[in-house]
Design a protein around this motif. Structure first.
Motif, PDB file in Angstrom:
ATOM      1  N   LEU A  15       6.748   5.538 -12.301  1.00 29.76           N
ATOM      2  CA  LEU A  15       6.614   4.133 -12.292  1.00 29.76           C
ATOM      3  C   LEU A  15       5.098   3.924 -12.913  1.00 29.76           C
ATOM      4  CD1 LEU A  15       8.188   2.335  -9.239  1.00 29.76           C
ATOM      5  CD2 LEU A  15       8.842   2.062 -11.672  1.00 29.76           C
ATOM      6  N   PRO A  16       4.768   3.068 -13.950  1.00 33.93           N
ATOM      7  CA  PRO A  16       3.294   2.873 -14.060  1.00 33.93           C
ATOM      8  C   PRO A  16       2.545   2.188 -13.222  1.00 33.93           C
ATOM      9  CG  PRO A  16       4.971   1.578 -15.650  1.00 33.93           C
ATOM     10  CD  PRO A  16       5.714   2.419 -14.805  1.00 33.93           C
ATOM     11  N   VAL A  17       1.376   2.492 -13.232  1.00 34.35           N
ATOM     12  CA  VAL A  17       0.697   1.793 -12.207  1.00 34.35           C
ATOM     13  C   VAL A  17       0.496   0.290 -12.284  1.00 34.35           C
ATOM     14  CG1 VAL A  17      -1.895   1.197 -11.433  1.00 34.35           C
ATOM     15  CG2 VAL A  17      -1.077   3.583 -12.127  1.00 34.35           C
ATOM     16  N   SER A  18       0.635  -0.234 -13.404  1.00 36.68           N
ATOM     17  CA  SER A  18       0.843  -1.808 -13.585  1.00 36.68           C
ATOM     18  C   SER A  18       2.078  -2.263 -12.785  1.00 36.68           C
ATOM     19  CB  SER A  18       0.751  -2.273 -14.952  1.00 36.68           C
ATOM     20  OG  SER A  18       2.135  -1.584 -15.699  1.00 36.68           O
ATOM     21  N   LEU A  19       3.213  -1.599 -13.014  1.00 37.50           N
ATOM     22  CA  LEU A  19       4.657  -2.004 -12.361  1.00 37.50           C
ATOM     23  C   LEU A  19       4.451  -1.852 -10.816  1.00 37.50           C
ATOM     24  CD1 LEU A  19       7.608  -1.466 -11.362  1.00 37.50           C
ATOM     25  CD2 LEU A  19       7.130  -2.938 -13.250  1.00 37.50           C
ATOM     26  N   ILE A  20       3.603  -0.769 -10.130  1.00 36.84           N
ATOM     27  CA  ILE A  20       3.504  -0.726  -8.947  1.00 36.84           C
ATOM     28  C   ILE A  20       2.462  -1.801  -8.242  1.00 36.84           C
ATOM     29  CG2 ILE A  20       2.583   0.876  -6.900  1.00 36.84           C
ATOM     30  CD1 ILE A  20       2.916   3.278  -8.775  1.00 36.84           C
ATOM     31  N   GLU A  21       1.514  -2.043  -9.115  1.00 41.35           N
ATOM     32  CA  GLU A  21       0.786  -3.235  -8.705  1.00 41.35           C
ATOM     33  C   GLU A  21       1.669  -4.575  -8.664  1.00 41.35           C
ATOM     34  OE1 GLU A  21      -2.367  -2.861 -11.504  1.00 41.35           O
ATOM     35  OE2 GLU A  21      -3.567  -1.278 -10.204  1.00 41.35           O
ATOM     36  N   ALA A  22       2.370  -5.017  -9.892  1.00 36.16           N
ATOM     37  CA  ALA A  22       3.254  -5.981  -9.777  1.00 36.16           C
ATOM     38  C   ALA A  22       4.136  -6.178  -8.582  1.00 36.16           C
ATOM     39  CB  ALA A  22       3.979  -6.205 -11.153  1.00 36.16           C
ATOM     40  N   SER A  23       4.903  -4.931  -8.372  1.00 33.82           N
ATOM     41  CA  SER A  23       5.607  -4.973  -6.883  1.00 33.82           C
ATOM     42  C   SER A  23       4.883  -5.201  -5.865  1.00 33.82           C
ATOM     43  CB  SER A  23       6.503  -3.307  -6.854  1.00 33.82           C
ATOM     44  OG  SER A  23       7.038  -3.208  -8.504  1.00 33.82           O
ATOM     45  N   ALA A  24       3.993  -4.596  -5.558  1.00 33.02           N
ATOM     46  CA  ALA A  24       3.027  -4.880  -4.396  1.00 33.02           C
ATOM     47  C   ALA A  24       2.681  -6.259  -4.491  1.00 33.02           C
ATOM     48  CB  ALA A  24       1.763  -3.985  -4.458  1.00 33.02           C
ATOM     49  N   GLY A  25       2.108  -6.999  -5.382  1.00 31.15           N
ATOM     50  CA  GLY A  25       1.912  -8.247  -5.515  1.00 31.15           C
ATOM     51  C   GLY A  25       3.098  -9.246  -5.008  1.00 31.15           C
ATOM     52  N   ALA A  26       4.391  -9.199  -5.782  1.00 31.62           N
ATOM     53  CA  ALA A  26       5.424  -9.860  -5.785  1.00 31.62           C
ATOM     54  C   ALA A  26       6.124  -9.805  -4.115  1.00 31.62           C
ATOM     55  CB  ALA A  26       6.703  -9.377  -6.638  1.00 31.62           C
ATOM     56  N   LEU A  27       5.890  -8.558  -3.584  1.00 28.08           N
ATOM     57  CA  LEU A  27       6.298  -8.466  -2.251  1.00 28.08           C
ATOM     58  C   LEU A  27       5.471  -9.176  -1.131  1.00 28.08           C
ATOM     59  CD1 LEU A  27       7.071  -4.383  -1.741  1.00 28.08           C
ATOM     60  CD2 LEU A  27       8.695  -6.208  -1.208  1.00 28.08           C
ATOM     61  N   GLN A  28       4.055  -9.079  -1.400  1.00 29.25           N
ATOM     62  CA  GLN A  28       3.312  -9.812  -0.339  1.00 29.25           C
ATOM     63  C   GLN A  28       3.476 -11.328  -0.596  1.00 29.25           C
ATOM     64  OE1 GLN A  28       0.444  -7.668   1.296  1.00 29.25           O
ATOM     65  NE2 GLN A  28       1.323  -9.537   2.390  1.00 29.25           N
ATOM     66  N   ARG A  29       3.538 -11.715  -1.830  1.00 25.79           N
ATOM     67  CA  ARG A  29       3.683 -13.126  -1.969  1.00 25.79           C
ATOM     68  C   ARG A  29       5.114 -13.811  -1.538  1.00 25.79           C
ATOM     69  NH1 ARG A  29       1.174 -11.649  -6.990  1.00 25.79           N
ATOM     70  NH2 ARG A  29       3.341 -12.002  -8.078  1.00 25.79           N
ATOM     71  N   ALA A  30       6.118 -12.853  -1.957  1.00 28.93           N
ATOM     72  CA  ALA A  30       7.538 -13.565  -1.876  1.00 28.93           C
ATOM     73  C   ALA A  30       8.602 -12.903  -0.576  1.00 28.93           C
ATOM     74  CB  ALA A  30       8.313 -13.243  -3.210  1.00 28.93           C
ATOM     75  N   VAL A  31       8.127 -11.797  -0.122  1.00 30.11           N
ATOM     76  CA  VAL A  31       9.093 -11.260   0.686  1.00 30.11           C
ATOM     77  C   VAL A  31       8.474 -10.919   2.026  1.00 30.11           C
ATOM     78  CG1 VAL A  31      10.541  -9.152   0.732  1.00 30.11           C
ATOM     79  CG2 VAL A  31      10.308 -10.320  -1.370  1.00 30.11           C
ATOM     80  N   ALA A  32       7.490  -9.995   1.951  1.00 28.76           N
ATOM     81  CA  ALA A  32       6.938  -9.541   2.957  1.00 28.76           C
ATOM     82  C   ALA A  32       6.157 -10.512   4.058  1.00 28.76           C
ATOM     83  CB  ALA A  32       5.845  -8.483   2.682  1.00 28.76           C
ATOM     84  N   ALA A  33       6.248 -10.501   5.313  1.00 23.21           N
ATOM     85  CA  ALA A  33       5.658 -11.459   6.147  1.00 23.21           C
ATOM     86  C   ALA A  33       4.093 -11.051   6.275  1.00 23.21           C
ATOM     87  CB  ALA A  33       6.182 -11.212   7.655  1.00 23.21           C
ATOM     88  N   GLU A  34       3.643 -12.124   6.752  1.00 25.05           N
ATOM     89  CA  GLU A  34       1.972 -12.052   7.041  1.00 25.05           C
ATOM     90  C   GLU A  34       1.734 -11.001   7.728  1.00 25.05           C
ATOM     91  OE1 GLU A  34      -0.248 -13.559   5.368  1.00 25.05           O
ATOM     92  OE2 GLU A  34       0.990 -15.209   4.509  1.00 25.05           O
ATOM     93  N   GLY A  35       0.574 -10.216   7.783  1.00 24.01           N
ATOM     94  CA  GLY A  35       0.285  -9.171   8.733  1.00 24.01           C
ATOM     95  C   GLY A  35       0.842  -7.832   8.386  1.00 24.01           C
ATOM     96  N   THR A  36       1.835  -7.802   7.481  1.00 23.57           N
ATOM     97  CA  THR A  36       2.410  -6.506   7.122  1.00 23.57           C
ATOM     98  C   THR A  36       1.628  -5.604   6.218  1.00 23.57           C
ATOM     99  OG1 THR A  36       3.756  -7.579   5.490  1.00 23.57           O
ATOM    100  CG2 THR A  36       4.704  -7.416   7.547  1.00 23.57           C
ATOM    101  N   GLN A  37       2.045  -4.345   6.296  1.00 20.42           N
ATOM    102  CA  GLN A  37       1.346  -3.235   5.258  1.00 20.42           C
ATOM    103  C   GLN A  37       2.611  -2.820   4.619  1.00 20.42           C
ATOM    104  OE1 GLN A  37      -2.351  -2.734   8.213  1.00 20.42           O
ATOM    105  NE2 GLN A  37      -1.602  -0.849   7.203  1.00 20.42           N
ATOM    106  N   PHE A  38       2.491  -2.048   3.454  1.00 17.41           N
ATOM    107  CA  PHE A  38       3.478  -1.377   2.664  1.00 17.41           C
ATOM    108  C   PHE A  38       2.934  -0.148   1.916  1.00 17.41           C
ATOM    109  CE2 PHE A  38       2.947  -5.435   0.996  1.00 17.41           C
ATOM    110  CZ  PHE A  38       2.614  -5.388  -0.387  1.00 17.41           C
ATOM    111  N   ALA A  39       4.041   0.611   1.689  1.00 21.23           N
ATOM    112  CA  ALA A  39       3.718   1.969   0.554  1.00 21.23           C
ATOM    113  C   ALA A  39       4.882   2.042  -0.188  1.00 21.23           C
ATOM    114  CB  ALA A  39       3.607   3.110   1.579  1.00 21.23           C
ATOM    115  N   ILE A  40       4.522   2.114  -1.593  1.00 22.51           N
ATOM    116  CA  ILE A  40       5.705   2.016  -2.468  1.00 22.51           C
ATOM    117  C   ILE A  40       5.597   3.293  -3.322  1.00 22.51           C
ATOM    118  CG2 ILE A  40       6.497   0.908  -4.701  1.00 22.51           C
ATOM    119  CD1 ILE A  40       4.944  -1.581  -3.909  1.00 22.51           C
ATOM    120  N   VAL A  41       6.864   3.815  -3.423  1.00 19.01           N
ATOM    121  CA  VAL A  41       7.339   5.293  -4.106  1.00 19.01           C
ATOM    122  C   VAL A  41       6.747   4.975  -5.514  1.00 19.01           C
ATOM    123  CG1 VAL A  41       8.645   7.169  -4.267  1.00 19.01           C
ATOM    124  CG2 VAL A  41       8.739   5.795  -2.255  1.00 19.01           C
ATOM    125  N   PRO A  42       5.978   5.606  -6.045  1.00 20.28           N
ATOM    126  CA  PRO A  42       5.725   5.509  -7.609  1.00 20.28           C
ATOM    127  C   PRO A  42       6.863   5.936  -8.448  1.00 20.28           C
ATOM    128  CG  PRO A  42       4.468   7.279  -6.827  1.00 20.28           C
ATOM    129  CD  PRO A  42       5.069   6.762  -5.462  1.00 20.28           C
TER     130      PRO A  42
END
Length: 403
Positions: free
Chosen positions: A118-145
């Motif tokens: 995955l390109p870095v731009s897609l990983i960053e987009a996925s992280a931002g979308a997870l944080q805004r739309a899916v993951a609860a406040e106070g969570t952390q995550f790691a995405i496989v590239p």
């Protein structure tokens, strides 16, 4: 994932017998107090097997319970999946809960569906979308590239647990995840298939992981979360998947979303087949005929769908519609379309939606034969024979596969 069907096993090990006994006991429990006793015992045994990579013991227990007690099979399968995709752990004095999630992309194309880094731009987009739309406040995550095809996913409980632990450590420490991605298996070229982005979300122990678990103004229902996720990820994925049409499913627990993606791709594989035949042979969907038959050793494991030109008995193409753990078809209802939820009704609806009007349904269970020479599945013709699907001689020699 793929359907679990019982296989004849050799001598049963003591570990397998204990797993089976605990699963049957939990299935027969009549109270929550007793449930908790058997659940703890079953979880302890399974965790030990997962940590020691004894997948063969788990598989043998699943095979045995599938044969003798379907309720116990469900109990054992659900517990094994839960322990493979989720865990609680402590890091620097803080207790965390971790969940392995899959972010499915169900795609079809006339060309090829990409997979790989995955390109870095897609990983960053996925992280931002997870944080805004899916993951609860106070969570952390790691995405496989990596954009996974189904062939590259961890398929066993032990492999899944290993990936969970690796990503959970990366999520809690912010360090580099130690994954070997260079030796991934090759992706089979198919024109309708899911792709997956995998990640782990961690939350403080017993706190929400997803936004729809939260209270107050931060709470976001699943439907709203899905719409926001799809909106945020559409443009980045269009750049990653040129020439593909795709649908994004809501990020959710690993095993649940693997099954859901497999089910979503089945009607798309029919549409992709019809589109391919139309573009390759210049035949409209209404000019095609289809034959549908159930295949399996003792029960239906899959349906095979044969395509021919209307008025011709020659089978030119075939698509497989697999069945999964919680799907079953009675032997006297293999071609019964009266049940709106039956596989054969869904297949016929998908064919009609794709424009195919002539559909013939067999009422018998076929043996799932493969070609002796090339190993591809054989498909039923209208006379009840299973034959090799062969495109016309003047069609392109490179034939795509379908899910």
């Amino acid at each position: 994932m793929a359907v679990h069907r019982s296989k004849t096993s050799q001598r049963t090990s003591p570990e397998t017998e204990r797993l089976v006994a605990d699963s049957i006991s939990l299935a027969a429990s009549g109270s929550q107090v007793e449930d908790r006793f058997w659940e703890e015992r079953l979880r302890t045994r399974l965790l030990k097997l997962l940590k020691n990579h004894h997948q063969s013991v788990i598989d043998a227990a699943l095979d045995q319970t599938f044969r003798i007690n379907t309720v116990a099979f469900e109990v054992l399968a659900d517990t094994a999946e839960t322990l493979a995709e989720s865990m609680s752990f402590e890091h620097e004095g803080t207790h965390w809960d971790a969940l392995l999630i899959a972010m499915p992309i169900v795609a079809h194309t006339r060309y090829q569906i990409p997979s790989g880094p995955l390109p870095v731009s897609l990983i960053e987009a996925s992280a931002g979308a997870l944080q805004r739309a899916v993951a609860a406040e106070g969570t952390q995550f790691a995405i496989v590239p990596w954009l996974y095809s189904i062939d590259q996913m961890p398929h066993s409980h032990t492999q899944t647990r290993t990936l969970l632990e690796t990503l959970a450590n990366a999520a809690v420490s912010g360090g580099e995840m130690k994954l070997e991605l260079r030796d991934m298996s090759e992706t089979i070229a198919v024109l309708a298939d899911p792709r997956f982005i995998l990640a782990v979300i961690i939350a403080p122990h017993q706190q929400p992981i997803f936004r729809w678990q939260m209270d107050g103004p931060q709470r976001q229902e699943r439907g709203v979360a899905l719409a926001e996720w799809q909106s945020a990820m559409y443009d980045p994925l269009c750049q990653l998947l040129p020439g593909c049409e795709f649908e994004l499913l809501l990020p959710e627990a690993y095993f649940t979303n693997c099954r859901l993606a497999d089910k979503h791709v089945r009607p798309l594989s029919i549409r992709a087949a019809v589109n391919f035949l139309e573009s390759t042979l210049g035949v409209l969907p209404a000019g095609l005929s289809c034959v549908v038959g159930a295949f399996g050793e003792e029960q239906a494991d899959e349906y095979r769908i044969s395509f021919s030109l209307k008025g011709s008995s020659e089978i030119i193409y075939g698509v497989i519609w697999p069945l999964y753990d919680r799907e079953s078809v009675a032997s006297d209802a293999l071609n019964d379309v009266s049940d709106e939820e039956s596989p054969i009704k869904r297949i016929c609806d998908a064919l009609h939606d794709a424009g195919v009007e002539d559909v013939f349904r067999h009422a018998v269970l076929f043996t799932p034969e493969l070609c002796d020479d090339c190993g591809v599945p054989l498909f039923p013709d209208r006379q009840g024979e299973v034959v090799h699907a062969e495109m016309p001689e003047d069609s392109p020699s490179q034939q795509p596969l379908f899910h």
